[in-house]
Motif scaffolding. Structure first.
Motif, PDB file in Angstrom:
ATOM      1  N   ARG A 140      10.220  -7.550   0.301  1.00  0.00           N
ATOM      2  CA  ARG A 140      11.938  -7.416  -0.240  1.00  0.00           C
ATOM      3  C   ARG A 140      11.659  -6.619  -1.280  1.00  0.00           C
ATOM      4  O   ARG A 140      12.504  -6.099  -1.723  1.00  0.00           O
ATOM      5  CB  ARG A 140      11.306  -9.613  -0.796  1.00  0.00           C
ATOM      6  N   LEU A 141      10.048  -6.719  -1.266  1.00  0.00           N
ATOM      7  CA  LEU A 141      10.129  -5.886  -2.831  1.00  0.00           C
ATOM      8  C   LEU A 141      10.588  -4.343  -2.466  1.00  0.00           C
ATOM      9  O   LEU A 141      11.318  -3.765  -3.050  1.00  0.00           O
ATOM     10  CB  LEU A 141       8.719  -5.715  -3.711  1.00  0.00           C
ATOM     11  N   THR A 142      10.466  -3.536  -1.363  1.00  0.00           N
ATOM     12  CA  THR A 142      11.129  -2.349  -1.190  1.00  0.00           C
ATOM     13  C   THR A 142      12.420  -2.060  -0.944  1.00  0.00           C
ATOM     14  O   THR A 142      12.854  -1.283  -1.412  1.00  0.00           O
ATOM     15  CB  THR A 142      10.364  -2.085   0.054  1.00  0.00           C
ATOM     16  N   SER A 143      12.848  -3.227  -0.570  1.00  0.00           N
ATOM     17  CA  SER A 143      14.942  -3.374  -0.247  1.00  0.00           C
ATOM     18  C   SER A 143      15.029  -2.980  -1.663  1.00  0.00           C
ATOM     19  O   SER A 143      15.980  -2.639  -1.363  1.00  0.00           O
ATOM     20  CB  SER A 143      14.756  -4.399   0.952  1.00  0.00           C
ATOM     21  N   MET A 144      14.656  -4.220  -2.533  1.00  0.00           N
ATOM     22  CA  MET A 144      15.303  -4.648  -3.583  1.00  0.00           C
ATOM     23  C   MET A 144      14.830  -3.360  -4.547  1.00  0.00           C
ATOM     24  O   MET A 144      15.875  -2.390  -5.474  1.00  0.00           O
ATOM     25  CB  MET A 144      15.205  -5.715  -4.206  1.00  0.00           C
ATOM     26  N   ALA A 145      13.869  -3.021  -4.411  1.00  0.00           N
ATOM     27  CA  ALA A 145      14.083  -1.599  -4.855  1.00  0.00           C
ATOM     28  C   ALA A 145      14.332  -0.367  -5.099  1.00  0.00           C
ATOM     29  O   ALA A 145      14.480   0.264  -6.049  1.00  0.00           O
ATOM     30  CB  ALA A 145      12.240  -1.074  -5.698  1.00  0.00           C
ATOM     31  N   ASP A 146      14.276  -0.106  -3.532  1.00  0.00           N
ATOM     32  CA  ASP A 146      15.193   0.374  -3.082  1.00  0.00           C
ATOM     33  C   ASP A 146      16.622   0.860  -3.704  1.00  0.00           C
ATOM     34  O   ASP A 146      17.544   1.678  -3.919  1.00  0.00           O
ATOM     35  CB  ASP A 146      15.385   0.637  -2.009  1.00  0.00           C
ATOM     36  N   ALA A 147      17.201  -0.224  -3.559  1.00  0.00           N
ATOM     37  CA  ALA A 147      18.935  -0.498  -4.254  1.00  0.00           C
ATOM     38  C   ALA A 147      18.174  -0.295  -5.709  1.00  0.00           C
ATOM     39  O   ALA A 147      19.659   0.296  -6.318  1.00  0.00           O
ATOM     40  CB  ALA A 147      19.100  -2.191  -4.037  1.00  0.00           C
TER      41      ALA A 147
END
Length: 538
Positions: free
Chosen positions: A406-413
């Motif tokens: 979740r963190l990698t996905s949300m941080a990329d956005a």
């Protein structure tokens, strides 16, 4: 002293390679609901038969058998539905094989641990690296019996893997077992049957680049109109041309809706899945697509504006902001979550916590978050920790995999980089070097707060240990001279003190004179200057 294991260097984590968004079907008519149920039931039965055929093939599967299965399904649906079914079948079979290998490795680790503990005398204490013997003869006897059970399971799993045999339940093993204990599952027989049939329905289609709106089987137009290509036996239900059925309901995607609209307007591939939630009585449409992962930036560029160190725990994450020199700034932050309840509740708690963390990072102007690269796969087995049920529950309750994804996905956005560091000794060394110095009467620094500082400093390449304090009076130097130790690899001496120009006076100040850096010219016992004076006196 026990030897420390080597520390892996930090690295910038890759961003996500795909995205999935979901919206609810609103305004479905009775006819729409009937068509969806019939399509899902028909394609679900075909998917069950195809999965059974794939499991029978085992390791003898080839492209010829795949093509034969697809031709058989095409006559009962369509070529595109047949391709989606066979692809889903192969993905499910491959997942079952990976789970089978993980189960074998787990059994091997448990058997190894039990054999080691059985070989030790009863009551012998263990160490940090290896558990000790069992506490009593009764426990020793029970574990000896369990060893036989695990060895039988391991032999059976190895035999199945060598033969290419997997066990898959369409609809889920947990739901299938709930049929035999409806009271504990809080279900009636009718309710269980509805959930079982809905989980076994199949209404999903892969995207196709170059086709209209990115999918020929399930098509969603930019204005939200949804239509599907009906299978051959259900073509008489079509209400549009070319055997298609157009639903009265419209969908829209509030999250990433513009990105989705750009893809379908460019006719780029978008996969869709329609599924029914029995508990809520609602139909949902999920759109997903893949893209190239975002190229990672150099770690030096990611750390140009400091970093936020994050320590993951069972009920909260502790975070602290560090400047470019590794010094903590401001107050520590703690973001709590509750992981009890349903899976949807736990996922919502994780997403809400990460949203607060990323918003705080953007407020501080920090573009990098450092987190431990955790994996407790081998640390939460009952064979290693034995009676420490609370400790095993603590480890099992930490959402390491879900939080990292979740963190990698949300941080990329959000445009924030994620740096993964080695988790070795971060809690121990952080508490040793940072907990007490940062604790005051107005702030209580916890062990987790100190660990977040250690994680951030490790991401920056700084040692976790704090800088040395100046020595006391009359010990080598006066207070204020030495603020940091020289690197242990620097074997040379200090350079000469520079000459400070200034007004001429009767006495030369410190740093002046020709022999300022000549240690042999100073008044010290045993130096060359003392020997010269002795020779002249003779």
């Amino acid at each position: 002293m026990a030897e420390l294991r080597p520390i892996d260097p930090p690295f910038v984590a890759l961003g996500p390679s795909g995205v999935a968004i979901r919206d609810r079907f609103k305004g479905l008519t009775a006819e729409d609901d009937k068509v969806l149920c019939l399509v899902g039931l028909h394609l679900g039965s075909l998917a069950s038969k195809d999965l059974a055929a794939r499991c029978r093939d085992g390791l003898e599967h080839s492209t010829d058998t795949w093509a034969a299965r697809k031709r058989e399904l095409t006559s009962q649906s369509s070529s595109r539905w047949a391709g989606a079914i066979t692809k889903a079948t192969h993905d499910q079979w491959a997942l079952a094989r990976r789970c089978q290998l993980a189960h074998i490795q787990n059994l091997e680790a448990g058997i190894k641990t039990i054999r080691h503990r059985l070989s030790l005398p009863i009551g012998e204490k263990g160490s940090k690296k290896a558990p000790g013997g069992y506490r009593s003869k009764q426990e020793w006897f029970a574990k000896a019996r369990r060893l036989q059970v695990l060895e039988d399971r391991l032999e059976r799993e190895r035999t199945d893997r060598e033969a290419g045999r997997v066990r898959v339940v369409r609809g889920g093993k947990r739901l299938a077992r709930a049929r035999h204990n409806l009271g504990a599952a809080q279900l009636t027989e009718t309710g269980w049957r509805q959930r079982w049939e809905a989980e076994r329905w199949f209404i999903q289609a892969d995207g196709e680049s170059g086709k209209r709106c990115g999918n020929e089987t399930i098509r969603v137009t930019p204005d939200g109109e949804v239509s599907i290509k009906l299978p051959a036996p259900l073509a008489h239900l079509a209400n549009a041309k070319h055997g298609r059925y157009v639903f009265a309901a419209r969908v829209r995607f509030p999250h990433r809706g513009q990105e989705w609209a750009n893809r379908i307007e460019a006719n780029r591939a978008v996969a869709y899945r329609i599924h029914y939630d029995v508990a809520r009585g609602r139909w949902y449409l999920t759109a997903s697509w893949q893209y190239q992962p975002t190229k990672t930036i150099p770690i030096e560029a990611a750390l140009a504006e400091g970093v936020i160190g994050v320590d993951t725990n069972a009920d909260h994450i502790a975070a602290w902001r560090l400047d470019i020199h590794g010094n903590p700034i401001g107050q520590p932050r703690r973001f709590f979550y509750d992981l009890s309840g349903t899976a949807e509740h736990r996922d919502a708690q994780v997403r809400h916590t990460l949203t607060r963390l990323l918003n705080w990072a953007k407020t501080c102007g920090v573009r990098t978050v450092a987190i431990e690269d955790l994996d407790f796969g081998a640390e939460k087995t009952r064979e290693k920790h034995g009676r420490k049920k609370r400790f095993r529950q603590l480890i099992s309750g930490m959402p390491t995999g879900k939080l990292r994804a979740r963190l990698t996905s949300m941080a990329d956005a959000a445009g924030i980089a994620i740096i993964a560091v080695d988790p070795a000794y971060t809690s121990k060394w952080g508490a040793q070097h940072w907990q007490n110095p940062l604790t005051s009467s107005k702030r209580k620094t916890t062990r987790h707060d100190a660990a977040s500082i250690a994680i951030g400093r490790r991401a920056q390449g700084h040692p976790i240990r704090r800088r040395t304090v100046p020595p006391p009076h009359d010990q080598s130097d006066r207070v204020g001279h030495r603020t940091v130790q020289a690197d242990r690899r620097a074997h040379g001496c200090e350079e000469l003190r520079p000459r400070i120009p200034g007004p001429r006076t009767r006495c030369a100040g410190t740093g002046c004179g020709a022999n300022t850096g000549d240690q042999c010219a100073q008044h010290r016992s045993g130096h060359a200057a003392e020997h010269v004076q002795l020779m002249l006196s003779l």
